[in-house]
Design an enzyme around this catalytic site. Structure first.
Site, PDB file in Angstrom:
ATOM      1  N   LYS A 185      26.736  74.824 172.904  1.00 21.47           N
ATOM      2  CA  LYS A 185      27.933  74.588 173.378  1.00 21.47           C
ATOM      3  C   LYS A 185      27.708  74.654 174.923  1.00 21.47           C
ATOM      4  O   LYS A 185      27.043  75.692 175.842  1.00 21.47           O
ATOM      5  CB  LYS A 185      28.948  75.569 173.273  1.00 21.47           C
ATOM      6  CG  LYS A 185      30.557  75.265 173.773  1.00 21.47           C
ATOM      7  CD  LYS A 185      31.381  76.126 173.604  1.00 21.47           C
ATOM      8  CE  LYS A 185      31.543  77.069 174.815  1.00 21.47           C
ATOM      9  NZ  LYS A 185      31.643  76.396 176.256  1.00 21.47           N
ATOM     10  N   GLU A 228      22.633  87.891 177.258  1.00 23.16           N
ATOM     11  CA  GLU A 228      22.363  87.938 178.741  1.00 23.16           C
ATOM     12  C   GLU A 228      23.531  87.989 179.738  1.00 23.16           C
ATOM     13  O   GLU A 228      24.036  86.843 179.894  1.00 23.16           O
ATOM     14  CB  GLU A 228      21.437  86.639 179.289  1.00 23.16           C
ATOM     15  CG  GLU A 228      20.200  86.410 178.247  1.00 23.16           C
ATOM     16  CD  GLU A 228      19.179  87.532 178.681  1.00 23.16           C
ATOM     17  OE1 GLU A 228      19.101  88.502 179.532  1.00 23.16           O
ATOM     18  OE2 GLU A 228      18.033  87.579 177.768  1.00 23.16           O
ATOM     19  N   CYS A 235      22.733  85.625 188.229  1.00 21.22           N
ATOM     20  CA  CYS A 235      22.858  86.975 187.347  1.00 21.22           C
ATOM     21  C   CYS A 235      22.130  88.120 188.035  1.00 21.22           C
ATOM     22  O   CYS A 235      22.488  89.159 188.099  1.00 21.22           O
ATOM     23  CB  CYS A 235      22.636  86.799 186.133  1.00 21.22           C
ATOM     24  SG  CYS A 235      21.025  85.969 185.466  1.00 21.22           S
ATOM     25  N   GLU A 285      30.516  93.056 189.748  1.00 19.71           N
ATOM     26  CA  GLU A 285      29.940  91.868 189.993  1.00 19.71           C
ATOM     27  C   GLU A 285      30.627  90.638 190.509  1.00 19.71           C
ATOM     28  O   GLU A 285      31.883  90.627 190.241  1.00 19.71           O
ATOM     29  CB  GLU A 285      29.328  91.371 188.618  1.00 19.71           C
ATOM     30  CG  GLU A 285      28.618  90.050 188.867  1.00 19.71           C
ATOM     31  CD  GLU A 285      28.089  89.357 187.596  1.00 19.71           C
ATOM     32  OE1 GLU A 285      28.804  89.324 186.723  1.00 19.71           O
ATOM     33  OE2 GLU A 285      26.864  88.874 187.509  1.00 19.71           O
TER      34      GLU A 285
HETATM   35  P1  NAD Z   1      31.624  83.268 181.258  1.00 21.52           P
HETATM   36  O1  NAD Z   1      31.313  84.364 180.428  1.00 21.52           O
HETATM   37  O2  NAD Z   1      33.025  83.032 181.517  1.00 21.52           O
HETATM   38  O3  NAD Z   1      31.308  81.871 180.498  1.00 21.52           O
HETATM   39  C1  NAD Z   1      30.022  81.838 179.906  1.00 21.52           C
HETATM   40  C2  NAD Z   1      30.207  80.856 178.722  1.00 21.52           C
HETATM   41  O4  NAD Z   1      30.700  81.488 177.625  1.00 21.52           O
HETATM   42  C3  NAD Z   1      30.944  79.494 178.878  1.00 21.52           C
HETATM   43  O5  NAD Z   1      30.065  78.591 178.010  1.00 21.52           O
HETATM   44  C4  NAD Z   1      32.381  79.871 178.250  1.00 21.52           C
HETATM   45  O6  NAD Z   1      32.721  78.533 177.961  1.00 21.52           O
HETATM   46  C5  NAD Z   1      31.963  80.683 177.013  1.00 21.52           C
HETATM   47  N1  NAD Z   1      33.176  81.513 176.680  1.00 21.52           N
HETATM   48  C6  NAD Z   1      34.056  81.967 177.419  1.00 21.52           C
HETATM   49  N2  NAD Z   1      34.918  82.707 176.826  1.00 21.52           N
HETATM   50  C7  NAD Z   1      34.237  83.034 175.302  1.00 21.52           C
HETATM   51  C8  NAD Z   1      34.785  83.470 174.126  1.00 21.52           C
HETATM   52  N3  NAD Z   1      35.694  83.969 174.083  1.00 21.52           N
HETATM   53  N4  NAD Z   1      33.890  83.346 172.999  1.00 21.52           N
HETATM   54  C9  NAD Z   1      32.478  82.578 173.095  1.00 21.52           C
HETATM   55  N5  NAD Z   1      32.236  81.933 174.582  1.00 21.52           N
HETATM   56  C10 NAD Z   1      33.123  82.107 175.571  1.00 21.52           C
HETATM   57  O7  NAD Z   1      30.543  83.259 182.188  1.00 21.52           O
HETATM   58  P2  NAD Z   1      30.464  82.227 183.659  1.00 21.52           P
HETATM   59  O8  NAD Z   1      31.544  82.267 184.667  1.00 21.52           O
HETATM   60  O9  NAD Z   1      30.135  80.775 182.999  1.00 21.52           O
HETATM   61  O10 NAD Z   1      28.995  82.625 184.195  1.00 21.52           O
HETATM   62  C11 NAD Z   1      29.107  83.672 185.193  1.00 21.52           C
HETATM   63  C12 NAD Z   1      28.444  85.092 184.363  1.00 21.52           C
HETATM   64  O11 NAD Z   1      27.465  84.823 183.692  1.00 21.52           O
HETATM   65  C13 NAD Z   1      28.162  86.249 185.312  1.00 21.52           C
HETATM   66  O12 NAD Z   1      28.754  87.433 184.751  1.00 21.52           O
HETATM   67  C14 NAD Z   1      26.714  86.249 185.447  1.00 21.52           C
HETATM   68  O13 NAD Z   1      26.243  87.479 185.597  1.00 21.52           O
HETATM   69  C15 NAD Z   1      26.221  85.703 183.964  1.00 21.52           C
HETATM   70  N6  NAD Z   1      24.974  85.168 183.758  1.00 21.52           N
HETATM   71  C16 NAD Z   1      24.069  85.951 183.297  1.00 21.52           C
HETATM   72  C17 NAD Z   1      22.742  85.597 183.394  1.00 21.52           C
HETATM   73  C18 NAD Z   1      21.657  86.253 182.712  1.00 21.52           C
HETATM   74  O14 NAD Z   1      20.854  85.616 182.286  1.00 21.52           O
HETATM   75  N7  NAD Z   1      21.770  87.635 182.315  1.00 21.52           N
HETATM   76  C19 NAD Z   1      22.419  84.123 183.805  1.00 21.52           C
HETATM   77  C20 NAD Z   1      23.478  83.349 184.454  1.00 21.52           C
HETATM   78  C21 NAD Z   1      24.678  83.778 184.525  1.00 21.52           C
END
Ligand code: NAD
Length: 501
Positions: free
Chosen positions: A195, A270, A304, A401
């Site tokens: 997705k 992650e 991240c 964060e």
């Molecule tokens: P997010 O958690 O809002 O969304 C990430 C993904 O999850 C999207 O595809 C979204 O559609 C999906 N999602 C949202 N709600 C969901 C649910 N209830 N069930 C299943 N899927 C759902 O995060 P974001 O705003 O896209 O990204 C930022 C965050 O990601 C930050 O916290 C960042 O630190 C983290 N991040 C972590 C890493 C890592 O490798 N550790 C890498 C990049 C980003």
């Protein structure tokens, strides 16, 4: 129409203006779910409209992945899977201009960074895991104590693919985020439903096209669009998905864990971070100062591993604070398509206002704004780098964060208190130590509770290096051999050898 001094290449324009859809079982279909208007965050203009998958289409994608698992893909040997993954890597390189431009238009990253993610993260990851595909093996041994005394037996372990993987990725570096799941999962023999992130979904479609061009088995890799709260949540709860591989926020990671309990699917996470950068007085400040600034400001802080907490020894505190502020002022904020842009926009109006709220919180908590950039005229969700001094452990700006270019500078002079502060957040993703004394560096590296620590380098990543978070920054590791293991399950086969003699 995209207004920028630098227009995208014809191939990019054709891609944007062409038809968009979902790749299910090797066929492109129109999504039947909600419409998603894809916006260029640097211009606040629509790039194109796509449609999310419906819940029925999600079921179809999962069914296709399951059929491929027990069909052609499941029967294919590791060597042949590796050939396809290598071809896919070559296609990523060959399409780096298209992928880079689409990533930049989709999420605002500077074009040079987007291309680097494609070449040095995504393509190299596929090459690395292509090699592993033919080297997956179990072990055999003779147990010391038999289940039946007096009988000899031999145990052989088989390493088998976990099954159908649901991959859910964020918007900040789509080619890298997708490759980190797709390459090891396919090398292990799993099949995937990926997705895309609703805020930057387009690179996923190009991955889908290239899968076909690489000769990838239909159904082994499926691409769907969708919002997190419906399609993402349905994936996490889906009874026919064997594993969720998720990258995103800690809050959503927690929801996924809850949703996964129906079939107790495996989950790897992650998540977010609040990573420390530590500068000792014996560090080479010429290198450490710009590196510490970029550890936080890179990707406009939307990464991240952002080193958003800068711990500086009292002896060099003022010099570092001035140096970081001076360096930050040189960073050009702008449209990622412009070649001199270092910091692109925030991904959305919502994200920009969230960052601004944290700037207000820092001030209200009593931190000093050592650098605050003037508001930048729109269109575009631009926000310049900010630096706060006088931050102390426990302030919200030190704990939470921001996911934006806001750096907190914290003075230290006592190592024990430093370690307590470093490990005093709920996160444990990354960090770095800057010193010319290797003993100091290793002493710190040992005590920092995070998945990775750099010594005179921040956020170093490579396909071979395990990557992941401790505490609320994640579950499990991606990349390296551990990243492959996360997509394999072990079966123990016991073979009777007859009576002990
Ligand atoms: P997010 O958690 O809002 O969304 C990430 C993904 O999850 C999207 O595809 C979204 O559609 C999906 N999602 C949202 N709600 C969901 C649910 N209830 N069930 C299943 N899927 C759902 O995060 P974001 O705003 O896209 O990204 C930022 C965050 O990601 C930050 O916290 C960042 O630190 C983290 N991040 C972590 C890493 C890592 O490798 N550790 C890498 C990049 C980003």
């Amino acid at each position: 129409m995209i207004r920028s001094a630098i227009q995208p290449a014809d191939a990019t324009r054709r891609f944007l203006d062409g038809s968009h859809g979902l790749l299910i079982d090797g066929r492109w279909v129109q999504g039947e779910g909600r419409a998603i208007l894809v916006e260029n965050p640097a211009r606040e203009e629509g790039l194109c409209e796509i449609r999310a998958a419906s819940l029925d289409q999600l079921d179809m994608a999962v069914a296709a992945a399951r059929a491929a698992l027990s069909g052609d893909w499941g029967r294919m040997g590791g060597r042949d899977r590796g050939v396809i993954l290598n071809r896919f890597a070559d296609l990523l390189d060959a399409n780096v201009d298209l992928l880079g431009e689409v990533m930049t238009l989709d999420n605002g990253s500077p074009l040079s960074s987007s291309k680097m993610v494609v070449r040095f993260l995504a393509a190299e990851l596929f090459r690395y895991y292509a090699g592993w595909a033919s080297k997956i093996s179990g072990e055999s041994f003779e147990p010391n104590i038999g289940a039946r005394p007096g009988q000899d037996f031999l145990v052989a372990t088989m390493r088998q693919p976990i099954g159908v993987v649901g991959a859910i990725v964020p918007w900040n570096a789509p080619p890298g985020m997708m490759a980190m799941k797709m390459a090891p999962a396919l090398a292990a023999g799993c099949t995937l439903v990926m997705k895309t992130a609703e805020l930057a979904p387009l690179v996923g479609e190009i991955f889908g096209r290239l899968w076909g061009e690489a000769g990838g088995t239909p159904g082994a890799f499926n691409i769907i669009h969708g919002h997190g709260e419906d399609i993402g949540a349905a994936m996490a709860a889906h009874m026919a998905i064997d594993k969720i591989a998720f990258t995103g926020s800690t809050e959503v990671g927690r929801k996924i864990v809850h949703a996964a309990t129906g079939n107790l699917k495996k989950v790897s996470l992650e998540l977010g971070g609040k990573s420390p950068v530590v500068i000792f007085p014996d560090a080479d400040l010429k290198i450490a100062i710009p590196a510490a600034a970029m550890a936080c400001y890179l990707s406009t802080g939307q990464q991240c591993m952002a080193g958003s907490r800068l711990f500086v020894h009292a002896e060099v505190h003022d010099q570092v604070a001035e140096g970081v502020a001076a360096f930050a002022k040189t960073l050009k904020v702008g449209d990622g398509m412009e070649p001199d842009t270092i910091l692109g926009p925030a991904i959305s109006a919502r994200q920009k206002s969230r960052i601004e709220t944290y700037i207000d919180i820092a001030k209200a908590e009593g931190a000093t704004a050592a650098l605050e950039t003037a508001p930048i005229d729109g269109p575009g969700h631009f926000i310049g780098p900010a630096l706060f001094t006088g931050v102390t452990a426990g302030m919200r700006i030190e704990q939470e964060e921001v996911f934006g270019p806001v750096l907190s500078l914290i003075k230290f002079d006592d190592e024990q208190a430093l370690i307590a502060a470093i490990n005093g957040t709920r996160y444990g993703l990354s960090g770095s130590v800057w010193t010319s004394n290797i003993t100091t560096a290793l002493r710190l590296a040992k005590q920092i509770d995070s998945g990775q620590v750099g010594i005179n380098i921040h956020a170093a990543m490579s396909p071979e290096t395990p990557f992941g978070g401790n505490r609320e920054s994640g579950w499990g590791r991606e990349l390296g051999r551990e990243g492959l293991d996360a997509y394999l399950k072990t079966k123990a086969v016991s073979i009777a050898l007859g009576p002990k003699i």
